[in-house]
Scaffold this motif. Structure first.
Motif, PDB file in Angstrom:
ATOM      1  N   GLN A 125       0.815  -1.201   0.000  1.00 57.77           N
ATOM      2  CA  GLN A 125       0.000   0.000   0.000  1.00 57.77           C
ATOM      3  C   GLN A 125       0.858   1.265   0.000  1.00 57.77           C
ATOM      4  O   GLN A 125       0.532   2.249  -0.669  1.00 57.77           O
ATOM      5  N   GLN A 126       1.965   1.225   0.740  1.00 56.24           N
ATOM      6  CA  GLN A 126       2.857   2.385   0.769  1.00 56.24           C
ATOM      7  C   GLN A 126       3.468   2.636  -0.605  1.00 56.24           C
ATOM      8  O   GLN A 126       3.579   3.789  -1.049  1.00 56.24           O
ATOM      9  N   PHE A 127       3.857   1.563  -1.293  1.00 59.46           N
ATOM     10  CA  PHE A 127       4.392   1.713  -2.649  1.00 59.46           C
ATOM     11  C   PHE A 127       3.321   2.252  -3.601  1.00 59.46           C
ATOM     12  O   PHE A 127       3.609   3.092  -4.463  1.00 59.46           O
ATOM     13  N   LEU A 128       2.100   1.779  -3.448  1.00 58.15           N
ATOM     14  CA  LEU A 128       1.016   2.264  -4.296  1.00 58.15           C
ATOM     15  C   LEU A 128       0.742   3.752  -4.041  1.00 58.15           C
ATOM     16  O   LEU A 128       0.460   4.515  -4.969  1.00 58.15           O
ATOM     17  N   ASP A 129       0.839   4.157  -2.772  1.00 53.39           N
ATOM     18  CA  ASP A 129       0.580   5.548  -2.418  1.00 53.39           C
ATOM     19  C   ASP A 129       1.579   6.506  -3.056  1.00 53.39           C
ATOM     20  O   ASP A 129       1.230   7.642  -3.391  1.00 53.39           O
ATOM     21  N   THR A 130       2.821   6.054  -3.211  1.00 50.86           N
ATOM     22  CA  THR A 130       3.860   6.956  -3.735  1.00 50.86           C
ATOM     23  C   THR A 130       4.200   6.676  -5.194  1.00 50.86           C
ATOM     24  O   THR A 130       5.049   7.367  -5.771  1.00 50.86           O
ATOM     25  N   ARG A 131       3.544   5.682  -5.792  1.00 52.00           N
ATOM     26  CA  ARG A 131       3.906   5.255  -7.147  1.00 52.00           C
ATOM     27  C   ARG A 131       3.866   6.396  -8.159  1.00 52.00           C
ATOM     28  O   ARG A 131       4.849   6.642  -8.877  1.00 52.00           O
ATOM     29  N   ASP A 132       2.749   7.105  -8.238  1.00 51.64           N
ATOM     30  CA  ASP A 132       2.605   8.168  -9.229  1.00 51.64           C
ATOM     31  C   ASP A 132       3.572   9.319  -8.970  1.00 51.64           C
ATOM     32  O   ASP A 132       4.157   9.878  -9.903  1.00 51.64           O
TER      33      ASP A 132
ATOM     34  N   TYR B 111       1.629  -1.768  11.454  1.00 49.30           N
ATOM     35  CA  TYR B 111       1.254  -2.318  10.154  1.00 49.30           C
ATOM     36  C   TYR B 111      -0.196  -2.015   9.785  1.00 49.30           C
ATOM     37  O   TYR B 111      -0.686  -2.519   8.784  1.00 49.30           O
ATOM     38  N   SER B 112      -0.880  -1.212  10.599  1.00 46.47           N
ATOM     39  CA  SER B 112      -2.290  -0.956  10.320  1.00 46.47           C
ATOM     40  C   SER B 112      -2.416  -0.341   8.938  1.00 46.47           C
ATOM     41  O   SER B 112      -1.827   0.701   8.641  1.00 46.47           O
ATOM     42  N   LEU B 113      -3.181  -0.984   8.085  1.00 49.94           N
ATOM     43  CA  LEU B 113      -3.290  -0.622   6.682  1.00 49.94           C
ATOM     44  C   LEU B 113      -4.442   0.334   6.465  1.00 49.94           C
ATOM     45  O   LEU B 113      -5.555   0.087   6.901  1.00 49.94           O
ATOM     46  N   GLN B 114      -4.160   1.426   5.775  1.00 56.48           N
ATOM     47  CA  GLN B 114      -5.194   2.372   5.401  1.00 56.48           C
ATOM     48  C   GLN B 114      -5.513   2.148   3.931  1.00 56.48           C
ATOM     49  O   GLN B 114      -4.643   2.263   3.080  1.00 56.48           O
ATOM     50  N   THR B 115      -6.753   1.812   3.669  1.00 57.92           N
ATOM     51  CA  THR B 115      -7.129   1.494   2.288  1.00 57.92           C
ATOM     52  C   THR B 115      -7.115   2.735   1.403  1.00 57.92           C
ATOM     53  O   THR B 115      -6.818   2.662   0.229  1.00 57.92           O
ATOM     54  N   ALA B 116      -7.444   3.881   1.979  1.00 55.62           N
ATOM     55  CA  ALA B 116      -7.395   5.121   1.198  1.00 55.62           C
ATOM     56  C   ALA B 116      -6.037   5.763   1.372  1.00 55.62           C
ATOM     57  O   ALA B 116      -5.387   5.611   2.398  1.00 55.62           O
ATOM     58  N   LYS B 117      -5.610   6.520   0.379  1.00 54.24           N
ATOM     59  CA  LYS B 117      -4.334   7.196   0.464  1.00 54.24           C
ATOM     60  C   LYS B 117      -4.380   8.254   1.558  1.00 54.24           C
ATOM     61  O   LYS B 117      -5.296   9.061   1.619  1.00 54.24           O
ATOM     62  N   ALA B 118      -3.335   8.236   2.387  1.00 55.20           N
ATOM     63  CA  ALA B 118      -3.267   9.238   3.435  1.00 55.20           C
ATOM     64  C   ALA B 118      -2.964  10.603   2.849  1.00 55.20           C
ATOM     65  O   ALA B 118      -3.525  11.618   3.239  1.00 55.20           O
TER      66      ALA B 118
ATOM     67  N   LYS C 188      14.096  20.766  -6.769  1.00 55.82           N
ATOM     68  CA  LYS C 188      14.090  19.342  -7.106  1.00 55.82           C
ATOM     69  C   LYS C 188      14.076  18.488  -5.827  1.00 55.82           C
ATOM     70  O   LYS C 188      13.321  17.514  -5.722  1.00 55.82           O
ATOM     71  N   ILE C 189      14.873  18.874  -4.858  1.00 54.74           N
ATOM     72  CA  ILE C 189      14.917  18.144  -3.585  1.00 54.74           C
ATOM     73  C   ILE C 189      13.592  18.300  -2.838  1.00 54.74           C
ATOM     74  O   ILE C 189      13.054  17.339  -2.280  1.00 54.74           O
ATOM     75  N   TYR C 190      13.051  19.521  -2.846  1.00 55.09           N
ATOM     76  CA  TYR C 190      11.813  19.805  -2.119  1.00 55.09           C
ATOM     77  C   TYR C 190      10.633  19.001  -2.651  1.00 55.09           C
ATOM     78  O   TYR C 190       9.752  18.583  -1.884  1.00 55.09           O
ATOM     79  N   THR C 191      10.616  18.773  -3.961  1.00 52.50           N
ATOM     80  CA  THR C 191       9.480  18.064  -4.568  1.00 52.50           C
ATOM     81  C   THR C 191       9.644  16.544  -4.563  1.00 52.50           C
ATOM     82  O   THR C 191       8.755  15.833  -5.021  1.00 52.50           O
ATOM     83  N   ALA C 192      10.761  16.037  -4.064  1.00 53.80           N
ATOM     84  CA  ALA C 192      11.024  14.594  -4.089  1.00 53.80           C
ATOM     85  C   ALA C 192      10.099  13.831  -3.137  1.00 53.80           C
ATOM     86  O   ALA C 192       9.697  14.357  -2.092  1.00 53.80           O
ATOM     87  N   PRO C 193       9.735  12.588  -3.463  1.00 54.12           N
ATOM     88  CA  PRO C 193       8.898  11.773  -2.572  1.00 54.12           C
ATOM     89  C   PRO C 193       9.583  11.496  -1.238  1.00 54.12           C
ATOM     90  O   PRO C 193      10.809  11.381  -1.176  1.00 54.12           O
ATOM     91  N   GLN C 194       8.786  11.387  -0.182  1.00 51.25           N
ATOM     92  CA  GLN C 194       9.304  11.039   1.141  1.00 51.25           C
ATOM     93  C   GLN C 194       8.420   9.992   1.830  1.00 51.25           C
ATOM     94  O   GLN C 194       8.587   9.730   3.014  1.00 51.25           O
ATOM     95  N   THR C 195       7.497   9.413   1.076  1.00 48.78           N
ATOM     96  CA  THR C 195       6.538   8.459   1.644  1.00 48.78           C
ATOM     97  C   THR C 195       7.215   7.247   2.263  1.00 48.78           C
ATOM     98  O   THR C 195       6.843   6.784   3.345  1.00 48.78           O
ATOM     99  N   MET C 196       8.236   6.717   1.583  1.00 46.15           N
ATOM    100  CA  MET C 196       8.829   5.464   2.032  1.00 46.15           C
ATOM    101  C   MET C 196       9.716   5.644   3.257  1.00 46.15           C
ATOM    102  O   MET C 196       9.975   4.684   3.990  1.00 46.15           O
TER     103      MET C 196
END
Length: 225
Positions: free
Chosen positions: A31-38, A198-205, A178-186
């Motif tokens: 889910q975390q990978f899916l959240d940051t994929r785009d 590990y509590s999974l949130q089905t919707a994107k946080a 460029k640094i400011y816009t970089a992903p930090q989800t992972m």
């Protein structure tokens, strides 16, 4: 015999509990990978497209313009843009690739589930490390060094101190953005995972709000409210 009958259900419960926990961990990482994929994909190829296009356009301009000062500026810009694009290829953001690859892995059997979890944990660590590097002082300092050398070249080699300062300031501004816009989800995902959350949130946080796209030497930024 009674002990055997008692042990078998307990053994089954233990295996079932282990399988459930493994699946919960896999689902969390997936889910975390899916959240940051785009965000990961847009950032990686948006900035690569911008820097690569800038290097190509500036390189062509350096060999075609008649003005000596502009020719020098274009040459310096082509070098710095090329270094930035090369870094994007040599050290890419790969969370979007990990997301796709993890989804394709089977987890029907216990062995497949264990292998998938092991691979998911490995990719989680790599993705978090890449995001952490992008935010690190090492990355800030390296970007400052490259832009500093570019500014010094214009200021002293071409004897234009004011233009050299502007070259440095512009380069640093682009690098910091460029640094400011970089992903930090992972980064946050790995911390939560290591803490056992590990509590999974089905919707994107955090729904993706930033969109970056390259068009020639221009960088188009769109923020979704």
């Amino acid at each position: 015999m009674h002990r055997l009958y008692l042990a078998l259900p307990l053994l089954f419960i233990a295996f079932s509990s282990q399988a459930d926990e493994q699946q919960q961990r896999i689902d969390f990482i997936q889910q975390q990978f899916l959240d940051t994929r785009d965000h990961s994909k847009t950032w990686q190829w948006g900035w690569f497209g911008f820097l690569g296009s800038a290097a190509a356009v500036q390189g062509i301009a350096a060999n075609t313009v008649d003005d000596d000062k502009l020719q020098y500026d274009m040459s310096v810009g082509a070098v710095t843009s090329f270094l930035g694009a090369a870094d994007m290829l040599l050290n890419p953001m790969q969370s979007h690739n990990f997301s796709d690859q993890l989804q394709k892995m089977d987890s029907s059997s216990m062995s497949e589930k264990s292998n998938k979890l092991q691979q998911a944990e490995s990719w989680l660590a790599k993705a978090a490390a890449r995001e952490a590097y992008e935010q690190s002082w090492t990355n800030h300092l390296l970007a400052g060094l490259v832009n500093g050398l570019a500014g010094l070249a214009v200021a002293y080699d071409d004897k234009r101190p004011i233009d050299g300062l502007l070259t440095f300031a512009t380069g640093v501004a682009v690098s910091e953005f460029k640094i400011y816009t970089a992903p930090q989800t992972m980064i946050a995902a790995q911390q939560a995972y290591q803490n056992g959350n590990y509590s999974l949130q089905t919707a994107k946080a955090d729904e993706q709000r930033l969109f970056v796209a390259a068009a020639g030497t221009h960088l188009m930024i769109n923020w979704k409210f």
